[in-house]
Motif scaffolding. Structure first.
Motif, mmCIF file in Angstrom:
data_model
loop_
_atom_site.group_PDB
_atom_site.id
_atom_site.type_symbol
_atom_site.label_atom_id
_atom_site.label_comp_id
_atom_site.label_asym_id
_atom_site.label_seq_id
_atom_site.Cartn_x
_atom_site.Cartn_y
_atom_site.Cartn_z
ATOM 1 N N PRO A 95 36.772 61.290 35.027
ATOM 2 C CA PRO A 95 37.068 62.373 34.073
ATOM 3 C C PRO A 95 35.798 63.012 33.535
ATOM 4 O O PRO A 95 34.834 62.331 33.206
ATOM 5 C CB PRO A 95 37.839 61.645 32.958
ATOM 6 C CG PRO A 95 38.381 60.403 33.603
ATOM 7 C CD PRO A 95 37.357 59.996 34.624
ATOM 8 N N GLY A 96 35.817 64.341 33.470
ATOM 9 C CA GLY A 96 34.687 65.067 32.898
ATOM 10 C C GLY A 96 33.490 65.211 33.810
ATOM 11 O O GLY A 96 32.444 65.680 33.372
ATOM 12 N N GLU A 97 33.632 64.828 35.077
ATOM 13 C CA GLU A 97 32.489 64.874 36.002
ATOM 14 C C GLU A 97 32.680 65.906 37.109
ATOM 15 O O GLU A 97 32.165 65.747 38.212
ATOM 16 C CB GLU A 97 32.277 63.494 36.632
ATOM 17 C CG GLU A 97 31.922 62.397 35.648
ATOM 18 C CD GLU A 97 30.523 62.561 35.076
ATOM 19 O OE1 GLU A 97 29.764 63.407 35.592
ATOM 20 O OE2 GLU A 97 30.188 61.849 34.113
ATOM 21 N N SER A 98 33.406 66.982 36.819
ATOM 22 C CA SER A 98 33.709 67.981 37.849
ATOM 23 C C SER A 98 32.449 68.602 38.451
ATOM 24 O O SER A 98 32.363 68.802 39.665
ATOM 25 C CB SER A 98 34.600 69.081 37.274
ATOM 26 O OG SER A 98 35.857 68.569 36.908
ATOM 27 N N ASP A 99 31.469 68.921 37.600
ATOM 28 C CA ASP A 99 30.245 69.551 38.113
ATOM 29 C C ASP A 99 29.511 68.619 39.068
ATOM 30 O O ASP A 99 29.059 69.039 40.144
ATOM 31 C CB ASP A 99 29.332 69.941 36.956
ATOM 32 C CG ASP A 99 29.880 71.104 36.146
ATOM 33 O OD1 ASP A 99 30.788 71.803 36.650
ATOM 34 O OD2 ASP A 99 29.417 71.310 35.008
ATOM 35 N N ALA A 100 29.386 67.355 38.678
ATOM 36 C CA ALA A 100 28.703 66.393 39.543
ATOM 37 C C ALA A 100 29.469 66.194 40.846
ATOM 38 O O ALA A 100 28.870 66.103 41.931
ATOM 39 C CB ALA A 100 28.541 65.060 38.814
ATOM 40 N N LEU A 101 30.792 66.144 40.757
ATOM 41 C CA LEU A 101 31.596 65.961 41.968
ATOM 42 C C LEU A 101 31.472 67.154 42.909
ATOM 43 O O LEU A 101 31.391 66.988 44.126
ATOM 44 C CB LEU A 101 33.065 65.735 41.586
ATOM 45 C CG LEU A 101 33.389 64.382 40.951
ATOM 46 C CD1 LEU A 101 34.808 64.385 40.405
ATOM 47 C CD2 LEU A 101 33.213 63.250 41.961
ATOM 48 N N ASN A 102 31.461 68.354 42.349
ATOM 49 C CA ASN A 102 31.297 69.542 43.194
ATOM 50 C C ASN A 102 29.955 69.519 43.903
ATOM 51 O O ASN A 102 29.853 69.893 45.077
ATOM 52 C CB ASN A 102 31.428 70.810 42.338
ATOM 53 C CG ASN A 102 32.864 71.238 42.153
ATOM 54 O OD1 ASN A 102 33.534 71.655 43.089
ATOM 55 N ND2 ASN A 102 33.349 71.137 40.929
ATOM 56 N N HIS A 103 28.921 69.071 43.187
ATOM 57 C CA HIS A 103 27.590 68.982 43.797
ATOM 58 C C HIS A 103 27.580 67.955 44.930
ATOM 59 O O HIS A 103 27.095 68.229 46.026
ATOM 60 C CB HIS A 103 26.568 68.601 42.732
ATOM 61 C CG HIS A 103 25.181 68.412 43.264
ATOM 62 N ND1 HIS A 103 24.391 69.447 43.694
ATOM 63 C CD2 HIS A 103 24.448 67.269 43.442
ATOM 64 C CE1 HIS A 103 23.234 68.969 44.123
ATOM 65 N NE2 HIS A 103 23.238 67.656 43.979
ATOM 66 N N LEU A 104 28.148 66.781 44.671
ATOM 67 C CA LEU A 104 28.160 65.721 45.682
ATOM 68 C C LEU A 104 29.071 66.058 46.855
ATOM 69 O O LEU A 104 28.814 65.640 47.988
ATOM 70 C CB LEU A 104 28.590 64.403 45.047
ATOM 71 C CG LEU A 104 27.594 63.795 44.055
ATOM 72 C CD1 LEU A 104 28.230 62.632 43.312
ATOM 73 C CD2 LEU A 104 26.333 63.340 44.775
ATOM 74 N N ALA A 105 30.131 66.823 46.584
ATOM 75 C CA ALA A 105 31.020 67.233 47.678
ATOM 76 C C ALA A 105 30.267 68.047 48.718
ATOM 77 O O ALA A 105 30.602 68.023 49.910
ATOM 78 C CB ALA A 105 32.198 68.026 47.134
ATOM 79 N N GLY A 106 29.223 68.743 48.276
ATOM 80 C CA GLY A 106 28.410 69.487 49.225
ATOM 81 C C GLY A 106 27.736 68.585 50.236
ATOM 82 O O GLY A 106 27.632 68.930 51.422
ATOM 83 N N TYR A 107 27.277 67.399 49.800
ATOM 84 C CA TYR A 107 26.682 66.444 50.726
ATOM 85 C C TYR A 107 27.712 65.948 51.737
ATOM 86 O O TYR A 107 27.433 65.817 52.926
ATOM 87 C CB TYR A 107 26.122 65.241 49.963
ATOM 88 C CG TYR A 107 24.837 65.507 49.219
ATOM 89 C CD1 TYR A 107 23.616 65.555 49.890
ATOM 90 C CD2 TYR A 107 24.844 65.711 47.846
ATOM 91 C CE1 TYR A 107 22.443 65.794 49.205
ATOM 92 C CE2 TYR A 107 23.671 65.959 47.154
ATOM 93 C CZ TYR A 107 22.470 66.000 47.840
ATOM 94 O OH TYR A 107 21.314 66.242 47.156
ATOM 95 N N VAL A 108 28.918 65.661 51.236
ATOM 96 C CA VAL A 108 29.969 65.156 52.115
ATOM 97 C C VAL A 108 30.362 66.216 53.143
ATOM 98 O O VAL A 108 30.520 65.925 54.332
ATOM 99 C CB VAL A 108 31.197 64.718 51.297
ATOM 100 C CG1 VAL A 108 32.335 64.278 52.213
ATOM 101 C CG2 VAL A 108 30.819 63.582 50.355
ATOM 102 N N MET A 109 30.515 67.466 52.694
ATOM 103 C CA MET A 109 30.911 68.535 53.604
ATOM 104 C C MET A 109 29.816 68.860 54.609
ATOM 105 O O MET A 109 30.097 69.360 55.700
ATOM 106 C CB MET A 109 31.272 69.791 52.804
ATOM 107 C CG MET A 109 32.468 69.607 51.880
ATOM 108 S SD MET A 109 33.977 69.193 52.788
ATOM 109 C CE MET A 109 34.179 70.706 53.721
#
Length: 252
Positions: A95-109
């Motif tokens: 919860p509350g970590e949307s910005d960090a998750l969006n950033h890390l999703a870039g590595y995964v993608m």
């Protein structure tokens, strides 16, 4: 280039784990726990056996994987881009970590797309999810969500008209085969490990087939259209079990 990508990612993660102590997704500070997972993450179903068969970089807790499975199923018919789907699947854990998750999703993608296995973006860095820092747990969860979504989606097309998935359950092995026929029809064949039901849905029609014991059950949908997605639910007649959802995507 790919080797350098993984080397840089491993270096950053090693620095992070040395700088910050590991936390569970629901923690804001280091705490002592009993052996059990937090109650909201401990839900197990007849479908959970498959989660341990996923090809992931490191072992992950059953409760975390079960939560990801629930979230991924709810996103199968979403029109969101893949990266955003991954973030939504994982957000409930952080919860509350949307910005960090969006950033890390870039590595995964940026990692190679799944071709029978998830990309080993964290291989050799950690021994287990519980030993990871929160950013590492976020990244591991995104990788797991990508693997789960790719397992739940079967894409058939004229160039690849047949595709099959296997799913391990506590009742035995479930297989689901999708076939795009030359006539333009879509046929589904599920080999059930016990009595159950197969349901196929589109925006205009719903078809259901039932079997009173273990064995194959099939459905056919006429005149399907390219670039459409169809919802599939498999139900097993065991007390307390929910259905498992798949998506059949039709390519050009």
């Amino acid at each position: 280039m790919q080797d350098r990508f993984y080397a840089l990612l491993r270096h950053r993660l090693r620095e992070e784990i040395e700088r910050r102590p590991p936390l569970y997704p629901w923690e804001t500070e280091v705490r002592e726990y009993e052996d059990a997972l937090a109650p909201e993450l401990a839900t197990a179903t007849v479908w959970a056996s498959q989660m341990q068969a996923l090809n992931l970089p490191v072992p992950m807790p059953e409760g975390v994987l079960n939560r990801l499975l629930e979230q991924c199923q709810s996103l199968l018919q979403s029109s969101l881009q893949e990266g955003r789907k991954l973030v939504q699947a994982v957000e409930a854990l952080f919860p509350g970590e949307s910005d960090a998750l969006n950033h890390l999703a870039g590595y995964v993608m940026a990692a190679p797309a799944r071709s029978g296995a998830s990309a080993p973006v964290l291989e050799g860095v950690l021994d287990h999810y519980d030993a990871a820092t929160q950013p590492q747990q976020m990244l591991l969860s995104l990788v797991a969500a990508r693997e789960i979504l790719n397992t739940l989606v079967l894409t058939v097309s004229p160039s690849q008209p047949t595709l099959e998935r296997e799913w391990h359950t506590t009742a035995g092995l479930l297989t689901l085969q999708a076939m795009l026929l030359e006539s333009g029809s879509l046929r589904l064949v599920a080999n059930l490990p016990c009595a159950g039901r197969l349901k196929l849905q589109s925006s205009e029609v719903e078809k259901t087939a039932h079997r009173a014991n273990a064995g194959p059950v099939s459905l056919e949908l006429l005149e399907v259209e390219a670039l459409q997605s169809y919802s599939v639910q498999v139900e097993l007649e065991q007390a307390g079990t929910s259905s498992l959802s798949f998506a059949i995507a039709l390519g050009e």
